[in-house]
Design a protein around this motif. Structure first.
Motif, PDB file in Angstrom:
ATOM      1  N   LEU A 105     -15.213   8.850 -21.822  1.00 46.46           N
ATOM      2  CA  LEU A 105     -15.711  10.165 -21.721  1.00 46.46           C
ATOM      3  C   LEU A 105     -16.966  10.307 -20.867  1.00 46.46           C
ATOM      4  N   SER A 106     -17.850   9.351 -20.776  1.00 43.12           N
ATOM      5  CA  SER A 106     -18.894   9.395 -20.072  1.00 43.12           C
ATOM      6  C   SER A 106     -18.747   9.442 -18.432  1.00 43.12           C
ATOM      7  N   ARG A 107     -17.699   8.567 -18.435  1.00 43.10           N
ATOM      8  CA  ARG A 107     -17.055   8.359 -16.860  1.00 43.10           C
ATOM      9  C   ARG A 107     -16.377   9.677 -16.425  1.00 43.10           C
ATOM     10  N   ALA A 108     -15.713  10.405 -17.340  1.00 38.16           N
ATOM     11  CA  ALA A 108     -15.082  11.681 -17.406  1.00 38.16           C
ATOM     12  C   ALA A 108     -15.850  12.782 -16.885  1.00 38.16           C
ATOM     13  N   VAL A 109     -17.314  12.977 -17.685  1.00 39.74           N
ATOM     14  CA  VAL A 109     -18.162  13.737 -17.610  1.00 39.74           C
ATOM     15  C   VAL A 109     -18.859  13.708 -16.469  1.00 39.74           C
ATOM     16  N   ARG A 110     -19.471  12.490 -15.997  1.00 40.45           N
ATOM     17  CA  ARG A 110     -20.044  12.101 -14.842  1.00 40.45           C
ATOM     18  C   ARG A 110     -19.263  12.449 -13.550  1.00 40.45           C
ATOM     19  N   ALA A 111     -17.926  12.203 -13.682  1.00 43.14           N
ATOM     20  CA  ALA A 111     -17.318  12.620 -12.527  1.00 43.14           C
ATOM     21  C   ALA A 111     -17.369  14.261 -12.087  1.00 43.14           C
ATOM     22  N   GLU A 112     -17.284  14.977 -13.340  1.00 42.90           N
ATOM     23  CA  GLU A 112     -17.470  16.621 -13.269  1.00 42.90           C
ATOM     24  C   GLU A 112     -18.720  16.839 -12.911  1.00 42.90           C
ATOM     25  N   TRP A 113     -19.856  16.390 -13.462  1.00 42.25           N
ATOM     26  CA  TRP A 113     -21.251  16.662 -13.503  1.00 42.25           C
ATOM     27  C   TRP A 113     -22.010  15.475 -12.882  1.00 42.25           C
ATOM     28  N   GLY A 114     -21.649  15.197 -11.400  1.00 42.08           N
ATOM     29  CA  GLY A 114     -22.017  14.335 -10.675  1.00 42.08           C
ATOM     30  C   GLY A 114     -23.626  14.177 -10.537  1.00 42.08           C
ATOM     31  N   PRO A 115     -24.400  13.522  -9.669  1.00 42.90           N
ATOM     32  CA  PRO A 115     -25.852  13.546  -9.436  1.00 42.90           C
ATOM     33  C   PRO A 115     -26.094  14.865  -9.124  1.00 42.90           C
ATOM     34  N   GLY A 116     -27.315  15.414  -9.998  1.00 39.86           N
ATOM     35  CA  GLY A 116     -27.826  16.718  -9.806  1.00 39.86           C
ATOM     36  C   GLY A 116     -26.880  17.563 -10.641  1.00 39.86           C
ATOM     37  N   SER A 117     -27.330  18.463 -11.281  1.00 41.92           N
ATOM     38  CA  SER A 117     -26.584  19.384 -12.251  1.00 41.92           C
ATOM     39  C   SER A 117     -25.735  20.298 -11.484  1.00 41.92           C
ATOM     40  N   PRO A 118     -24.738  20.967 -11.727  1.00 39.84           N
ATOM     41  CA  PRO A 118     -24.187  22.199 -10.753  1.00 39.84           C
ATOM     42  C   PRO A 118     -25.155  23.178 -10.397  1.00 39.84           C
ATOM     43  N   GLY A 119     -25.343  23.366  -9.341  1.00 38.37           N
ATOM     44  CA  GLY A 119     -26.323  24.488  -8.899  1.00 38.37           C
ATOM     45  C   GLY A 119     -27.609  23.992  -8.724  1.00 38.37           C
ATOM     46  N   LEU A 120     -27.823  22.623  -8.876  1.00 40.12           N
ATOM     47  CA  LEU A 120     -29.196  22.078  -8.695  1.00 40.12           C
ATOM     48  C   LEU A 120     -29.191  20.876  -7.777  1.00 40.12           C
ATOM     49  N   THR A 121     -30.164  20.461  -6.950  1.00 40.79           N
ATOM     50  CA  THR A 121     -30.215  19.467  -6.330  1.00 40.79           C
ATOM     51  C   THR A 121     -30.704  18.291  -7.317  1.00 40.79           C
ATOM     52  N   GLU A 124     -34.243  19.080  -7.923  1.00 41.06           N
ATOM     53  CA  GLU A 124     -34.374  19.935  -8.990  1.00 41.06           C
ATOM     54  C   GLU A 124     -34.111  19.664 -10.301  1.00 41.06           C
ATOM     55  N   GLU A 125     -33.084  18.794 -10.482  1.00 36.99           N
ATOM     56  CA  GLU A 125     -32.938  18.305 -11.636  1.00 36.99           C
ATOM     57  C   GLU A 125     -33.997  17.471 -12.471  1.00 36.99           C
ATOM     58  N   ASP A 126     -34.561  16.677 -11.515  1.00 36.16           N
ATOM     59  CA  ASP A 126     -35.673  15.666 -11.859  1.00 36.16           C
ATOM     60  C   ASP A 126     -36.875  16.460 -12.113  1.00 36.16           C
ATOM     61  N   GLN A 127     -37.236  17.673 -11.683  1.00 37.08           N
ATOM     62  CA  GLN A 127     -38.312  18.506 -11.832  1.00 37.08           C
ATOM     63  C   GLN A 127     -37.847  19.243 -13.362  1.00 37.08           C
ATOM     64  N   LEU A 128     -36.789  19.556 -13.547  1.00 30.90           N
ATOM     65  CA  LEU A 128     -36.072  20.287 -14.695  1.00 30.90           C
ATOM     66  C   LEU A 128     -36.369  19.714 -15.894  1.00 30.90           C
ATOM     67  N   MET A 129     -35.746  18.331 -15.978  1.00 32.42           N
ATOM     68  CA  MET A 129     -35.802  17.417 -17.203  1.00 32.42           C
ATOM     69  C   MET A 129     -37.089  17.350 -17.975  1.00 32.42           C
ATOM     70  N   PRO A 130     -37.995  17.003 -17.103  1.00 39.02           N
ATOM     71  CA  PRO A 130     -39.584  16.812 -17.902  1.00 39.02           C
ATOM     72  C   PRO A 130     -39.781  18.358 -18.305  1.00 39.02           C
ATOM     73  N   LEU A 131     -39.613  19.187 -17.549  1.00 42.12           N
ATOM     74  CA  LEU A 131     -40.460  20.496 -18.199  1.00 42.12           C
ATOM     75  C   LEU A 131     -39.498  20.941 -19.343  1.00 42.12           C
ATOM     76  N   LEU A 132     -38.263  20.792 -19.408  1.00 43.10           N
ATOM     77  CA  LEU A 132     -37.193  20.922 -20.731  1.00 43.10           C
ATOM     78  C   LEU A 132     -37.992  20.042 -21.974  1.00 43.10           C
ATOM     79  N   GLY A 133     -38.104  18.793 -21.578  1.00 43.42           N
ATOM     80  CA  GLY A 133     -38.727  17.935 -22.468  1.00 43.42           C
ATOM     81  C   GLY A 133     -40.184  18.329 -22.869  1.00 43.42           C
ATOM     82  N   ARG A 134     -40.853  18.863 -22.279  1.00 41.46           N
ATOM     83  CA  ARG A 134     -42.153  19.300 -22.739  1.00 41.46           C
ATOM     84  C   ARG A 134     -42.017  20.655 -23.523  1.00 41.46           C
TER      85      ARG A 134
END
Length: 168
Positions: A105-121, A124-134
């Motif tokens: 399942l992890s492989r399948a999801v990573r194939a669809e949702w590759g590096p960087g979330s859809p619509g984000l570089t 940008e994802e590296d900036q968003l993740m800590p903000l959401l965590g905070r």
């Protein structure tokens, strides 16, 4: 114009629903729900997890998690065992088949949702993740913790330190 709290809630809710829908389209090929995928991912460690911790980290009410774990046991993906440190607690752990399914399942999801979330570089994802965590941490702290399992979250990180909900 000042932003209203409902604006943030609306954007977070919409993003979560759209992301879950996209992930579900991948998981449909494996007859797996987003909730089951989350639980299998949370069980990736060898030691097992308590039902309470799973419910909190998967953002599922305890009765819903119990039904889901029953289904996963029936599919031979997880098993329950008594916690040797506290015989009153039950731990849930992946079976060898469950470990293979989680990897698949992890492989399948990573194939669809590759590096960087859809619509984000990736940046940008590296900036968003800590903000959401905070944000999650601040909301848990301001509410005295989220113990209701009502879908509000709880812990902000998965076992390996990966923020919950991040497709890895």
């Amino acid at each position: 114009m000042a932003r209203q709290p409902q604006d943030l809630l609306h954007l977070l809710t919409r993003a979560e629903r759209l992301a879950a829908r996209r992930i579900q389209s991948v998981l449909d090929a494996y007859d797996c729900s987003v909730e089951a995928w989350r639980v299998l991912d949370l069980l990736s460690g060898d030691e097992g997890r308590s039902m309470t911790a799973l419910a909190e980290d998967a953002a599922l009410p305890a009765p819903t998690l119990t039904k889901l774990i029953d289904q996963l046991v029936d599919q031979n993906l997880v098993f329950r065992r008594v916690d040797p440190a506290d015989r009153r607690r039950v731990l849930v752990q992946l079976t060898p088949r469950g470990l293979r399914r989680r990897r698949q399942l992890s492989r399948a999801v990573r194939a669809e949702w590759g590096p960087g979330s859809p619509g984000l570089t990736a940046d940008e994802e590296d900036q968003l993740m800590p903000l959401l965590g905070r944000l999650s941490g601040a909301l848990v702290d301001s509410n005295g913790g989220d113990r209701g399992g009502s879908g509000g979250g709880g812990a902000t990180t998965a076992p390996a330190g990966t923020p919950v909900g991040r497709a890895r």
